[in-house]
Scaffold this active site. Structure first.
Site, mmCIF file in Angstrom:
data_model
loop_
_atom_site.group_PDB
_atom_site.id
_atom_site.type_symbol
_atom_site.label_atom_id
_atom_site.label_comp_id
_atom_site.label_asym_id
_atom_site.label_seq_id
_atom_site.Cartn_x
_atom_site.Cartn_y
_atom_site.Cartn_z
ATOM 1 N N HIS A 255 -24.473 5.491 -0.920
ATOM 2 C CA HIS A 255 -24.488 4.886 0.415
ATOM 3 C C HIS A 255 -25.951 4.761 0.837
ATOM 4 O O HIS A 255 -26.472 5.607 1.561
ATOM 5 C CB HIS A 255 -23.704 5.758 1.394
ATOM 6 C CG HIS A 255 -23.544 5.166 2.749
ATOM 7 N ND1 HIS A 255 -22.481 5.477 3.574
ATOM 8 C CD2 HIS A 255 -24.306 4.292 3.462
ATOM 9 C CE1 HIS A 255 -22.594 4.820 4.720
ATOM 10 N NE2 HIS A 255 -23.702 4.098 4.673
ATOM 11 N N GLU B 114 -21.526 1.715 -0.776
ATOM 12 C CA GLU B 114 -21.005 1.640 0.581
ATOM 13 C C GLU B 114 -22.137 1.575 1.594
ATOM 14 O O GLU B 114 -23.249 2.046 1.337
ATOM 15 C CB GLU B 114 -20.082 2.829 0.878
ATOM 16 C CG GLU B 114 -20.717 4.190 0.737
ATOM 17 C CD GLU B 114 -19.715 5.312 0.955
ATOM 18 O OE1 GLU B 114 -18.513 5.114 0.703
ATOM 19 O OE2 GLU B 114 -20.143 6.393 1.392
ATOM 20 N N HIS C 142 -14.673 11.714 3.238
ATOM 21 C CA HIS C 142 -15.492 12.334 4.275
ATOM 22 C C HIS C 142 -15.027 13.769 4.514
ATOM 23 O O HIS C 142 -13.935 14.007 5.029
ATOM 24 C CB HIS C 142 -15.488 11.571 5.593
ATOM 25 C CG HIS C 142 -16.712 11.882 6.424
ATOM 26 N ND1 HIS C 142 -17.898 11.200 6.291
ATOM 27 C CD2 HIS C 142 -16.936 12.833 7.358
ATOM 28 C CE1 HIS C 142 -18.796 11.695 7.129
ATOM 29 N NE2 HIS C 142 -18.252 12.694 7.779
#
Length: 241
Positions: free
Chosen positions: A43, A74, A195
């Protein structure tokens, strides 16, 4: 079986803290794939404080040697991010509604509000053959619209599940995730999750076969301080199998 994609952002953060290429992200990615992980996730944020745009290119080159594995990039779809994704053409791109200065992801897309901005981005990515995932809160009624604007999958934001796992509300929270996952499946979406998932809570979330892929980074890195990287990757694979 749920696929494991290992997020290497914390490896990038550790490397960048000393201004040297140590630990080397490509080496850690290779080790992780050789241990049996299905994919690698990064990310890259605008300040590139952990994963960088260069990492995206380096990891895509690595994945050429692993035709049955995947790279997932991402991030928030600003121009710089999209340029990198369209250049590297990862297998999967997860769009996340992050503010540029955000410490970590903390909410999913409001698709009803943001659909006009998301549609052309999704179209661009899919035209390059990239699977598109939208980072979403576990709200079952929102899955249909995610499908309508062109997403291939959703990634359920699992912080609420992780933080409530040891509370009396766990079963109710878990049910909301199961219902959101089933709603996504019912309209033809695949389902990812991520997450704050860790070794203690991941198996129950993935039980039932609704979750195709999980992305684990921070917890896996922290757990490796106790058990070692190789052991922890294997422990996740055992939990998910």
């Amino acid at each position: 079986m749920t696929h494991l994609s290992v997020n290497l952002n914390k490896i990038g953060l550790l490397r960048n803290s000393r201004g040297r290429d140590y630990p080397n992200m490509v080496s850690i990615a290779r080790k992780t794939l050789d241990l049996g992980a299905f994919g690698i996730t990064i990310h890259p944020r605008p300040d590139q404080r952990h994963a960088t745009y260069k990492d995206a290119h380096d990891l895509k080159n690595l994945l050429k040697a692993y035709p049955d594995k995947e790279l997932n990039i991402e991030g928030f779809p600003d121009k710089a991010f999209l340029d990198v994704v369209l250049e590297t053409v990862p297998h999967q791109c997860t769009l996340v509604p992050d503010d540029p200065n955000q410490l970590t992801s903390d909410h999913g897309w409001n698709v009803a509000r943001d659909q006009d901005a998301l549609r052309p981005v999704i179209g661009q990515l899919k035209a390059k053959g990239i699977r598109v995932v939208l980072f979403m809160d576990p709200i079952a009624e929102n899955m249909k619209l995610a499908k309508e604007i062109g997403a291939d999958r959703v990634e359920l934001y699992t912080e609420e599940y992780a933080s409530g796992y040891h509370s009396d509300a766990k079963d109710e929270i878990l049910q909301s995730y199961q219902e959101a996952a089933q709603a996504a499946l019912d309209v033809g979406l695949g389902v990812n999750a991520g997450h704050d998932l860790d070794l203690t809570n991941i198996a129950e979330l993935c039980d039932g076969g609704r979750i195709t892929e999980v992305s684990i980074g921070h917890a896996l890195t922290v757990e490796s301080l106790d058990f070692g990287w190789d052991n922890v990757v294997k422990m996740y694979l055992e939990k998910l199998n």
